[in-house]
Design a protein around this motif. Structure first.
Motif, PDB file in Angstrom:
ATOM      1  N   ARG A 120       0.835  -1.196   0.000  1.00 21.07           N
ATOM      2  CA  ARG A 120       0.000   0.000   0.000  1.00 21.07           C
ATOM      3  C   ARG A 120       0.868   1.244   0.000  1.00 21.07           C
ATOM      4  NH1 ARG A 120      -1.630   4.485   1.420  1.00 21.07           N
ATOM      5  NH2 ARG A 120       0.298   4.637   2.607  1.00 21.07           N
ATOM      6  N   GLY A 121       0.643   2.122  -0.962  1.00 17.22           N
ATOM      7  CA  GLY A 121       1.437   3.340  -1.009  1.00 17.22           C
ATOM      8  C   GLY A 121       0.793   4.371  -1.910  1.00 17.22           C
ATOM      9  N   ASN A 122       1.462   5.518  -2.054  1.00 13.77           N
ATOM     10  CA  ASN A 122       0.982   6.500  -3.013  1.00 13.77           C
ATOM     11  C   ASN A 122       1.575   6.190  -4.383  1.00 13.77           C
ATOM     12  OD1 ASN A 122       3.576   7.835  -3.264  1.00 13.77           O
ATOM     13  ND2 ASN A 122       3.122   9.031  -1.416  1.00 13.77           N
ATOM     14  N   SER A 166      -3.090   4.941  -3.088  1.00 15.03           N
ATOM     15  CA  SER A 166      -3.968   5.934  -2.467  1.00 15.03           C
ATOM     16  C   SER A 166      -3.832   7.282  -3.155  1.00 15.03           C
ATOM     17  CB  SER A 166      -3.614   6.096  -0.981  1.00 15.03           C
ATOM     18  OG  SER A 166      -3.756   4.878  -0.311  1.00 15.03           O
ATOM     19  N   GLY A 167      -4.949   7.993  -3.259  1.00 13.85           N
ATOM     20  CA  GLY A 167      -4.949   9.320  -3.851  1.00 13.85           C
ATOM     21  C   GLY A 167      -6.341   9.907  -3.812  1.00 13.85           C
ATOM     22  N   ILE A 192      -2.175  13.778  10.040  1.00 15.26           N
ATOM     23  CA  ILE A 192      -1.061  12.836  10.030  1.00 15.26           C
ATOM     24  C   ILE A 192      -1.566  11.427  10.306  1.00 15.26           C
ATOM     25  CG2 ILE A 192      -0.476  13.034  12.492  1.00 15.26           C
ATOM     26  CD1 ILE A 192       2.030  12.920   9.587  1.00 15.26           C
ATOM     27  N   GLY A 193      -1.072  10.467   9.546  1.00 21.03           N
ATOM     28  CA  GLY A 193      -1.349   9.072   9.836  1.00 21.03           C
ATOM     29  C   GLY A 193      -2.510   8.453   9.095  1.00 21.03           C
ATOM     30  N   THR A 194      -3.218   9.185   8.254  1.00 24.83           N
ATOM     31  CA  THR A 194      -4.348   8.566   7.552  1.00 24.83           C
ATOM     32  C   THR A 194      -3.864   7.474   6.606  1.00 24.83           C
ATOM     33  OG1 THR A 194      -4.315  10.406   5.971  1.00 24.83           O
ATOM     34  CG2 THR A 194      -5.932  10.507   7.753  1.00 24.83           C
ATOM     35  N   GLY A 195      -2.781   7.735   5.879  1.00 25.01           N
ATOM     36  CA  GLY A 195      -2.256   6.719   4.973  1.00 25.01           C
ATOM     37  C   GLY A 195      -1.629   5.556   5.706  1.00 25.01           C
ATOM     38  N   GLY A 199      -2.765   1.374   5.948  1.00 25.04           N
ATOM     39  CA  GLY A 199      -2.003   0.140   5.805  1.00 25.04           C
ATOM     40  C   GLY A 199      -2.326  -0.849   6.911  1.00 25.04           C
ATOM     41  N   ALA A 200      -2.498  -0.352   8.126  1.00 21.65           N
ATOM     42  CA  ALA A 200      -2.848  -1.216   9.254  1.00 21.65           C
ATOM     43  C   ALA A 200      -4.246  -1.801   9.096  1.00 21.65           C
ATOM     44  CB  ALA A 200      -2.750  -0.433  10.561  1.00 21.65           C
ATOM     45  N   VAL A 201      -5.181  -0.992   8.604  1.00 25.09           N
ATOM     46  CA  VAL A 201      -6.538  -1.490   8.396  1.00 25.09           C
ATOM     47  C   VAL A 201      -6.563  -2.533   7.277  1.00 25.09           C
ATOM     48  CG1 VAL A 201      -8.895  -0.830   7.738  1.00 25.09           C
ATOM     49  CG2 VAL A 201      -7.604   0.572   9.347  1.00 25.09           C
ATOM     50  N   CYS A 202      -5.775  -2.319   6.224  1.00 25.32           N
ATOM     51  CA  CYS A 202      -5.646  -3.359   5.189  1.00 25.32           C
ATOM     52  C   CYS A 202      -5.156  -4.661   5.807  1.00 25.32           C
ATOM     53  CB  CYS A 202      -4.673  -2.909   4.107  1.00 25.32           C
ATOM     54  SG  CYS A 202      -5.292  -1.618   3.006  1.00 25.32           S
TER      55      CYS A 202
END
Length: 271
Positions: A120-122, A166-167, A192-195, A199-202
């Motif tokens: 998971r990333g941008n 993500s975007g 801060i920390g939404t992205g 990843g943790a929720v995924c």
């Protein structure tokens, strides 16, 4: 994604309370733990080299986030990956700022070969991980999501994993499928920390999905839908990022599977 699959994924998380081992960056540890609790998972910030591998074997899922790594945390992440791989525990790679810094880039390029269930990333991070770019400006993307589709497909096929970008619109890609997701709110990038917590929720959704027989693609898509739907609700109630934070955590906790399905839109990408 069908409504049935989304509802099954949300239900699986809330009924099983997946145990998520988070090897994540120091900036986002608290919000990540709070987000996991709100969606129905159980967080564990176990990242020491001496314990990380053993814990990965009993966790439902493992998050590897390369945001602020120390030498000790690199060792802990390697141990956790080995422990997860040996136990068949799904793990997620979040290659924060990959491409921009040499050591973390080398770590992530090695980690991606070791069997992540998802990345998971941008867009800039995904392109850099696939060798198609040099990364963004620190943690910020400098390319749009659509530009990373081919790179995501390459990673998904080479490593048999789901790739989430993500975007403004999220894109979820697996070997034979790609799905656009529209959700969220403009305040989300200002908190801060939404992205990183995404990843943790995924990871939580993948852990629950494994036990429930739900596909990894649908699990990652449902995780993004849950986070984005809550963001949309919170944004409508908030004057700015500060009030958004509290409203978002509340929405993550309160939204039903039916609410989430209603608040997001999905579109499959033609091959």
């Amino acid at each position: 994604m069908t409504t049935h699959a989304l509802q099954d994924a949300v239900k699986a998380v809330r009924e099983s309370t997946p145990l998520v081992q988070c090897l994540t960056n120091t900036v986002v540890a608290e919000i990540t733990a709070n987000v996991l609790l709100a969606v129905g998972a159980s967080p564990a910030m176990c990242d020491t080299p001496e314990e990380a591998g053993d814990f990965a074997a009993i966790a439902s899922g493992v998050l590897i986030n390369a945001g602020t790594p120390s030498s000790e945390q690199y060792d802990g992440m390697r141990a956790a990956i080995a422990g997860a791989t040996g136990a068949g525990t799904p793990w997620v790679l979040d290659p924060v700022a990959v491409g921009a810094l040499r050591q973390r880039t080398a770590f992530c390029l090695d980690a991606v070969t070791r069997g992540p269930a998802a990345i998971r990333g941008n867009a800039s991070e995904i392109r850099a991980l696939a060798g198609a770019g040099s990364g963004g400006r620190g943690v910020d993307a400098t390319t749009d999501v659509a530009s990373a589709l081919d790179a995501a497909r390459q990673l998904a096929r080479e490593h048999d994993c789901v790739v989430a970008i993500s975007g403004e619109r999220d894109l979820i890609v697996s070997a034979e499928r790609a799905t656009w997701l529209r959700s969220g709110h403009r305040f989300m990038p200002l908190l801060i920390g939404t992205g990183c917590s995404l990843g943790a929720v995924c990871t939580a959704y993948l852990g629950a999905a494994k036990e429930a027989g739900i596909s990894a693609h649908d699990a990652v898509l449902a995780a993004h839908a849950h986070m984005g739907a809550a963001g949309g609700v919170a944004g409508s109630l908030s004057a700015g990022p500060g009030s958004f934070h509290s409203a978002w955590i509340d929405a993550l906790y309160a939204l039903s599977a039916e609410d989430i399905e209603r608040l997001v839109s999905c579109e499959e990408v033609e091959a």
